[in-house]
Design an enzyme around this catalytic site. Structure first.
Site, mmCIF file in Angstrom:
data_model
loop_
_atom_site.group_PDB
_atom_site.id
_atom_site.type_symbol
_atom_site.label_atom_id
_atom_site.label_comp_id
_atom_site.label_asym_id
_atom_site.label_seq_id
_atom_site.Cartn_x
_atom_site.Cartn_y
_atom_site.Cartn_z
ATOM 1 N N LYS B 82 0.847 -1.197 0.000
ATOM 2 C CA LYS B 82 0.000 0.000 0.000
ATOM 3 C C LYS B 82 0.882 1.247 0.000
ATOM 4 O O LYS B 82 1.909 1.288 0.687
ATOM 5 C CB LYS B 82 -0.890 -0.015 1.245
ATOM 6 C CG LYS B 82 -1.931 1.105 1.266
ATOM 7 C CD LYS B 82 -2.818 0.995 2.499
ATOM 8 C CE LYS B 82 -3.892 2.064 2.521
ATOM 9 N NZ LYS B 82 -4.740 1.973 3.728
ATOM 10 N N SER B 157 -9.709 1.923 2.988
ATOM 11 C CA SER B 157 -8.841 2.641 2.091
ATOM 12 C C SER B 157 -7.823 1.769 1.364
ATOM 13 O O SER B 157 -7.262 2.195 0.361
ATOM 14 C CB SER B 157 -8.094 3.715 2.888
ATOM 15 O OG SER B 157 -7.197 3.117 3.802
ATOM 16 N N SER B 181 -9.837 -0.317 7.220
ATOM 17 C CA SER B 181 -9.250 -0.195 5.887
ATOM 18 C C SER B 181 -8.546 -1.431 5.341
ATOM 19 O O SER B 181 -8.174 -1.463 4.170
ATOM 20 C CB SER B 181 -8.261 0.973 5.859
ATOM 21 O OG SER B 181 -8.964 2.190 5.817
#
Lengths: 100, 489
Positions: B82, B157, B181
């Protein structure tokens, strides 16, 4: 909680944000809705309850301090490599103090 | 080996194939890059590819294998990271314009550990700007599409992290979880997502959003792969004073040993699970409810005993979270001012004008909204009414969890109230988007570990079962996950 445009402008200044005029009204509306929603916490009795300021579990196994030992840092060159403007091993910014 | 077979290999299988000389790490990395080139344009999970570093690492592993040296535990495993986690020498945008050209000058602790364990970093994955969002639509570089249905969001997210696993453009990925997330996108994309206990995994090198909530964890196709990654990244780190020095179990070895010894029909006998009665609430999609109840029934068949438990203050969780997380964010994001890194507005006459224009143009609307909200709740005259009140309510919610977990080993509840929604469906109403985090935010606030496991479908879309354990009881969650996974196969 009624939130006014002046409130949004005041918070924006505190947060170092310059909002464009067209951003103000949608932001006022969204913040108002969210603050109205979170106001439900007022109904929750919390007198005498200790505030939870961190989530660290098993504090005995989570030492907050470490040995004070020297270790290499990032170095000036790497630290400055992402700077928008740098020179003479410093970050450069627009003039802060006017010459007299 | 045919390419399709290469992309199916698990972490353990890759290591075994490398050791036996049946596979080269370079060949595997190239197969993944070819798959990214073919599949990612329609998904947009990747923001940056780190091919050079990936191939150097792959060559190093091939030399080790050729020399007959012992291979590290994640040898050759192609991972995606990420974009809020720093990988040295690679762009780390955090999904934001303000960091569009930022090159990370160091490795996060999790990256250092994965690198030493032989993992290969394919590239950096798309996410909501500064990890703020539940749909990945807040990325400054465009949304990610859900590989199970490209008209729908992958969740957020860590949307890119979940989508890449589902699209097989990474074997496993790292995500970060502040209010759901990792777990929510895992549920939306039909993959496994693990949020470890707060303090289990170092946050050094993770771009801070809400520091008392942020956690790094793995997403993977299988529980065993997630366990192997978690084992490597967990543990005390002197650069993050909130990490625990409790020993880290070898999660993957535990799972393998447990699988070998549990041939009986009731492998989960003796485990008590609590069903949270407040889970069955208005807004829960009936298809999701059915799938979750069926998963619970399967765990019961495997020997789990279920009791009903209550989290009486569950309803307060979203309000608590959006006060505390935004307060922490407003402080953490003060550092983006155009001085040391990132974007700087070129046309400012004074320093304060430079700060304000830089931040206005560099941040997207959701980030500004959260900074403003956080600034407001911390500002003079409001601190006690909002921030302190929310901290006290957080204590009460944590006590609710402690009481519920006193009578059982872990809790079972849905990960999300609905399956993946359509792109654009919720962007007009930030509060409605926040409210959909109702099942994930509570464990985040309490600092407890959680896992989301694929558990069937609703309307053709994946559904996630969430299990929440006691502090540092990741082993049990993984064991339950593996049992559920095997029973579905």
């Amino acid at each position: 909680m009624k939130i006014q445009t002046e409130d949004v402008l005041r918070i924006a200044e505190l947060a170092n944000l310059e909002l464009a005029p067209e951003e103000l009204e949608p932001m006022r509306r969204d913040l108002g809705n969210i603050l109205e929603y979170v106001a439900q916490l007022d109904l929750l009795p919390t007198q005498g309850v200790e505030p939870m300021s961190h989530a660290t579990a098993g504090e005995a196994e989570t030492p907050a301090l470490r040995p004070d030992e020297e270790a290499p840092g990032l170095g000036a060159e790497a630290a400055l490599a992402n700077a928008p403007l740098a020179g003479e091993a410093c970050f450069k910014v627009p003039r802060v103090i006017e010459r007299g | 080996m045919p390419v399709n077979d290469l992309l199916q290999l698990s972490i353990a299988e890759i290591r075994a194939a490398l050791a036996a000389g049946r596979l080269r790490a370079v060949e595997l990395a190239e197969a993944y890059y070819a798959e990214i080139e073919r599949g990612d344009p329609g998904i947009h999970a990747y923001l940056t590819l780190s091919r050079e570093r990936a191939l150097q690492q792959a060559e190093r592993l091939d030399r080790l294998a050729t020399a007959g040296s012992p291979l590290p535990p994640l040898a050759g495993a192609p991972l995606g990271i990420k974009d809020v986690i720093s990988v040295r020498g690679v762009r780390a945008t955090c999904g934001s314009r303000i960091l569009e050209n930022y090159i990370a000058p160091y490795d996060a602790t999790v990256i250092e550990r994965l690198d030493a364990a032989g993992a290969i970093f394919l590239g950096k994955l798309n996410c909501d700007e500064f990890a703020m969002g539940s749909s990945n639509e807040n990325s400054a570089f465009g949304p990610v599409r859900n590989p199970r249905d490209p008209e729908r969001v992958p969740g957020g997210s860590s949307g890119g992290s979940a989508a890449a696993v589902a699209a097989r453009t990474a074997l496993a990925t790292l995500g970060s979880d502040t209010g759901g997330s990792i777990r929510q996108p895992a549920a939306f994309c039909g993959v496994v997502g693990v949020m470890p206990t707060y303090g289990r995994v170092s946050r050094f090198g993770l771009t801070a959003f809400g520091s008392s909530l942020d956690r790094i964890g793995p997403l993977a196709r299988s529980v065993a792969d997630a366990a192997a990654v978690l084992h490597v990244i967990a543990g005390r780190d002197l650069r993050d004073a909130t990490t625990s020095s409790l020993p880290v179990p070898d999660y993957a070895a535990e799972l393998a040993a447990w699988r070998a010894s549990s041939a009986g029909s009731k492998p989960l006998a003796g485990i008590r699970l609590g069903v949270v009665k407040e889970s069955w609430r208005a807004g829960l999609d009936s298809g999701v409810e059915t799938a979750v109840r069926q998963a619970i029934a399967r765990l019961e068949t495997l020997g789990c005993r279920f009791i009903e438990v209550s989290l009486p203050r569950l309803d307060a969780a979203i309000a608590i979270y959006y006060i505390l997380a935004t307060a922490e964010a407003s402080s953490n994001l003060a550092r983006y001012d155009g001085v040391r890194y990132g974007y700087r507005a070129p046309d400012a006459g004074s320093l304060s004008e430079m700060y304000r224009r830089t931040r206005d143009r560099g941040f997207g609307p959701e980030v500004k909204r959260r900074i403003l909200l956080g600034t407001y709740v911390l500002s003079a005259g409001y601190y006690d009414a909002y921030y302190r009140k929310a901290q006290q309510a957080r204590t009460l919610l944590a006590q609710d969890f402690a009481a519920a977990l006193a009578g059982c080993d872990a809790l079972a509840l849905p990960t999300t109230p609905t399956p993946a929604f359509r792109l654009g469906e919720k962007t007009g109403d930030p509060l409605a988007m926040y409210l959909a985090d109702i099942y994930t935010v509570p464990a985040s606030l309490a600092g407890l570990p959680g896992i989301s496991l694929p558990c069937g479908q609703a309307g053709g879309l994946p559904v996630g079962l969430q299990l929440v354990g006691r502090h540092f009881q990741e082993s049990l969650l993984l064991r339950l996950g593996q049992a559920l996974e095997s029973s579905a196969a």
